[in-house]
Design a protein around this motif. Sequence first.
Motif, PDB file in Angstrom:
ATOM      1  N   ASP A  14       0.826  -1.213   0.000  1.00  0.00           N
ATOM      2  CA  ASP A  14       0.000   0.000   0.000  1.00  0.00           C
ATOM      3  C   ASP A  14       0.859   1.262   0.000  1.00  0.00           C
ATOM      4  OD1 ASP A  14      -2.401  -1.360  -0.117  1.00  0.00           O
ATOM      5  OD2 ASP A  14      -2.655  -1.422   2.058  1.00  0.00           O
ATOM      6  N   THR A  15       1.944   1.249   0.750  1.00  0.00           N
ATOM      7  CA  THR A  15       2.853   2.398   0.786  1.00  0.00           C
ATOM      8  C   THR A  15       3.478   2.630  -0.584  1.00  0.00           C
ATOM      9  OG1 THR A  15       3.362   1.820   3.080  1.00  0.00           O
ATOM     10  CG2 THR A  15       4.829   3.386   2.002  1.00  0.00           C
ATOM     11  N   VAL A  16       3.891   1.552  -1.239  1.00  0.00           N
ATOM     12  CA  VAL A  16       4.495   1.657  -2.567  1.00  0.00           C
ATOM     13  C   VAL A  16       3.466   2.164  -3.579  1.00  0.00           C
ATOM     14  CG1 VAL A  16       5.462   0.299  -4.475  1.00  0.00           C
ATOM     15  CG2 VAL A  16       6.318  -0.023  -2.145  1.00  0.00           C
ATOM     16  N   LYS A  17       2.256   1.621  -3.536  1.00  0.00           N
ATOM     17  CA  LYS A  17       1.201   2.075  -4.455  1.00  0.00           C
ATOM     18  C   LYS A  17       0.937   3.566  -4.286  1.00  0.00           C
ATOM     19  CE  LYS A  17      -2.468  -0.361  -3.961  1.00  0.00           C
ATOM     20  NZ  LYS A  17      -3.596  -1.277  -3.790  1.00  0.00           N
ATOM     21  N   GLU A  18       0.815   4.020  -3.056  1.00  0.00           N
ATOM     22  CA  GLU A  18       0.566   5.441  -2.791  1.00  0.00           C
ATOM     23  C   GLU A  18       1.709   6.310  -3.315  1.00  0.00           C
ATOM     24  OE1 GLU A  18      -0.184   5.857   1.402  1.00  0.00           O
ATOM     25  OE2 GLU A  18      -1.933   4.533   1.303  1.00  0.00           O
ATOM     26  N   ALA A  19       2.951   5.859  -3.125  1.00  0.00           N
ATOM     27  CA  ALA A  19       4.107   6.623  -3.607  1.00  0.00           C
ATOM     28  C   ALA A  19       4.107   6.723  -5.125  1.00  0.00           C
ATOM     29  CB  ALA A  19       5.402   5.977  -3.115  1.00  0.00           C
ATOM     30  N   LEU A  20       3.776   5.621  -5.804  1.00  0.00           N
ATOM     31  CA  LEU A  20       3.753   5.626  -7.261  1.00  0.00           C
ATOM     32  C   LEU A  20       2.595   6.464  -7.799  1.00  0.00           C
ATOM     33  CD1 LEU A  20       4.701   1.910  -7.930  1.00  0.00           C
ATOM     34  CD2 LEU A  20       6.155   3.921  -8.186  1.00  0.00           C
ATOM     35  N   ILE A  21       1.433   6.361  -7.193  1.00  0.00           N
ATOM     36  CA  ILE A  21       0.298   7.182  -7.613  1.00  0.00           C
ATOM     37  C   ILE A  21       0.615   8.661  -7.385  1.00  0.00           C
ATOM     38  CG2 ILE A  21      -2.099   7.778  -7.034  1.00  0.00           C
ATOM     39  CD1 ILE A  21      -2.528   4.711  -6.599  1.00  0.00           C
ATOM     40  N   GLY A  22       1.364   8.942  -6.322  1.00  0.00           N
ATOM     41  CA  GLY A  22       1.757  10.315  -6.019  1.00  0.00           C
ATOM     42  C   GLY A  22       2.628  10.961  -7.088  1.00  0.00           C
ATOM     43  N   ILE A  23       3.348  10.153  -7.871  1.00  0.00           N
ATOM     44  CA  ILE A  23       4.173  10.715  -8.950  1.00  0.00           C
ATOM     45  C   ILE A  23       3.545  10.460 -10.323  1.00  0.00           C
ATOM     46  CG2 ILE A  23       6.329  10.649  -7.650  1.00  0.00           C
ATOM     47  CD1 ILE A  23       7.062   8.118  -9.309  1.00  0.00           C
ATOM     48  N   GLY A  24       2.277  10.050 -10.321  1.00  0.00           N
ATOM     49  CA  GLY A  24       1.558   9.914 -11.583  1.00  0.00           C
ATOM     50  C   GLY A  24       1.630   8.566 -12.257  1.00  0.00           C
ATOM     51  N   ILE A  25       2.065   7.536 -11.527  1.00  0.00           N
ATOM     52  CA  ILE A  25       2.099   6.176 -12.069  1.00  0.00           C
ATOM     53  C   ILE A  25       0.830   5.471 -11.600  1.00  0.00           C
ATOM     54  CG2 ILE A  25       3.318   3.964 -12.114  1.00  0.00           C
ATOM     55  CD1 ILE A  25       4.867   6.208 -13.479  1.00  0.00           C
ATOM     56  N   HIS A  26      -0.064   5.180 -12.546  1.00  0.00           N
ATOM     57  CA  HIS A  26      -1.337   4.561 -12.181  1.00  0.00           C
ATOM     58  C   HIS A  26      -1.432   3.114 -12.650  1.00  0.00           C
ATOM     59  CE1 HIS A  26      -2.913   8.324 -10.700  1.00  0.00           C
ATOM     60  NE2 HIS A  26      -2.402   8.899 -11.765  1.00  0.00           N
ATOM     61  N   GLY A  27      -0.640   2.724 -13.631  1.00  0.00           N
ATOM     62  CA  GLY A  27      -0.697   1.363 -14.144  1.00  0.00           C
ATOM     63  C   GLY A  27       0.408   0.500 -13.574  1.00  0.00           C
ATOM     64  N   MET A  28       0.033  -0.610 -12.998  1.00  0.00           N
ATOM     65  CA  MET A  28       1.024  -1.560 -12.471  1.00  0.00           C
ATOM     66  C   MET A  28       0.367  -2.930 -12.383  1.00  0.00           C
ATOM     67  SD  MET A  28       1.076  -0.391  -8.456  1.00  0.00           S
ATOM     68  CE  MET A  28       0.937   1.345  -8.839  1.00  0.00           C
ATOM     69  N   THR A  29       1.195  -3.941 -12.378  1.00  0.00           N
ATOM     70  CA  THR A  29       0.733  -5.312 -12.176  1.00  0.00           C
ATOM     71  C   THR A  29       1.318  -5.800 -10.860  1.00  0.00           C
ATOM     72  OG1 THR A  29       0.667  -5.716 -14.553  1.00  0.00           O
ATOM     73  CG2 THR A  29       0.724  -7.658 -13.128  1.00  0.00           C
ATOM     74  N   VAL A  30       0.485  -6.397 -10.023  1.00  0.00           N
ATOM     75  CA  VAL A  30       0.919  -6.874  -8.710  1.00  0.00           C
ATOM     76  C   VAL A  30       0.631  -8.370  -8.623  1.00  0.00           C
ATOM     77  CG1 VAL A  30       0.581  -6.662  -6.226  1.00  0.00           C
ATOM     78  CG2 VAL A  30       0.471  -4.623  -7.678  1.00  0.00           C
ATOM     79  N   THR A  31       1.649  -9.130  -8.213  1.00  0.00           N
ATOM     80  CA  THR A  31       1.531 -10.585  -8.114  1.00  0.00           C
ATOM     81  C   THR A  31       2.057 -11.046  -6.759  1.00  0.00           C
ATOM     82  OG1 THR A  31       2.080 -10.664 -10.474  1.00  0.00           O
ATOM     83  CG2 THR A  31       2.091 -12.749  -9.291  1.00  0.00           C
ATOM     84  N   ASP A  32       1.343 -11.963  -6.113  1.00  0.00           N
ATOM     85  CA  ASP A  32       1.868 -12.599  -4.902  1.00  0.00           C
ATOM     86  C   ASP A  32       2.867 -13.661  -5.328  1.00  0.00           C
ATOM     87  OD1 ASP A  32       0.357 -11.165  -3.002  1.00  0.00           O
ATOM     88  OD2 ASP A  32      -1.381 -12.444  -3.379  1.00  0.00           O
ATOM     89  N   VAL A  33       4.076 -13.601  -4.770  1.00  0.00           N
ATOM     90  CA  VAL A  33       5.130 -14.559  -5.114  1.00  0.00           C
ATOM     91  C   VAL A  33       5.772 -15.066  -3.827  1.00  0.00           C
ATOM     92  CG1 VAL A  33       5.593 -13.533  -7.381  1.00  0.00           C
ATOM     93  CG2 VAL A  33       6.857 -12.719  -5.383  1.00  0.00           C
ATOM     94  N   ARG A  34       6.607 -16.072  -3.961  1.00  0.00           N
ATOM     95  CA  ARG A  34       7.359 -16.612  -2.824  1.00  0.00           C
ATOM     96  C   ARG A  34       8.795 -16.805  -3.252  1.00  0.00           C
ATOM     97  NH1 ARG A  34       4.392 -20.472   0.763  1.00  0.00           N
ATOM     98  NH2 ARG A  34       6.022 -21.911   0.173  1.00  0.00           N
ATOM     99  N   GLY A  35       9.722 -16.587  -2.332  1.00  0.00           N
ATOM    100  CA  GLY A  35      11.132 -16.784  -2.651  1.00  0.00           C
ATOM    101  C   GLY A  35      12.014 -16.387  -1.485  1.00  0.00           C
ATOM    102  N   HIS A  36      13.316 -16.419  -1.735  1.00  0.00           N
ATOM    103  CA  HIS A  36      14.269 -15.967  -0.719  1.00  0.00           C
ATOM    104  C   HIS A  36      15.546 -15.521  -1.405  1.00  0.00           C
ATOM    105  CE1 HIS A  36      17.219 -19.250  -0.745  1.00  0.00           C
ATOM    106  NE2 HIS A  36      16.198 -20.060  -0.949  1.00  0.00           N
ATOM    107  N   GLY A  37      16.254 -14.666  -0.729  1.00  0.00           N
ATOM    108  CA  GLY A  37      17.573 -14.213  -1.163  1.00  0.00           C
ATOM    109  C   GLY A  37      18.547 -14.576  -0.074  1.00  0.00           C
ATOM    110  N   ARG A  38      19.288 -13.589   0.391  1.00  0.00           N
ATOM    111  CA  ARG A  38      20.250 -13.828   1.483  1.00  0.00           C
ATOM    112  C   ARG A  38      19.546 -14.228   2.775  1.00  0.00           C
ATOM    113  NH1 ARG A  38      24.103  -8.590   0.808  1.00  0.00           N
ATOM    114  NH2 ARG A  38      25.037  -9.211  -1.166  1.00  0.00           N
TER     115      ARG A  38
END
Length: 112
Positions: A14-38
């Motif tokens: 939600d924080t990321v969506k609000e930040a992107l909408i705040g700079i005029g980015i309205h189109g995005m694709t969001v997917t639930d994923v699973r994984g790991h890094g370090r």
Amino acid sequence: MKKIEAIIQPFKLDTVKEALIGIGIHGMTVTDVRGHGRQKGHKEVYRGMEYTVDLLPKVKVEIITSDDRSDDVIKHLAEAARTGKIGDGKVFVYDVADVVRIRNDDRGEQAL
């Protein structure tokens, strides 16, 4: 054009969506994923048994933007997703050769 692909913590979506909408980015694709890094997962106890959870739930956010806006999008996305702890995620940037809007055959940045 650039494809910006970010793997972030689910609670930061939600924080990321609000930040992107705040700079005029309205189109995005969001997917639930699973994984790991370090981070490599963690151990949990369920009904007295210890289990290793090595694939952690994450969210993938995909955005296509013009070359001149990509740095700004990455900056705002990363700032919004950052907690300062291990597991915050990663941002990947790819070149996009072309985009076609299926509805009316607009191409390139006009299709965004």
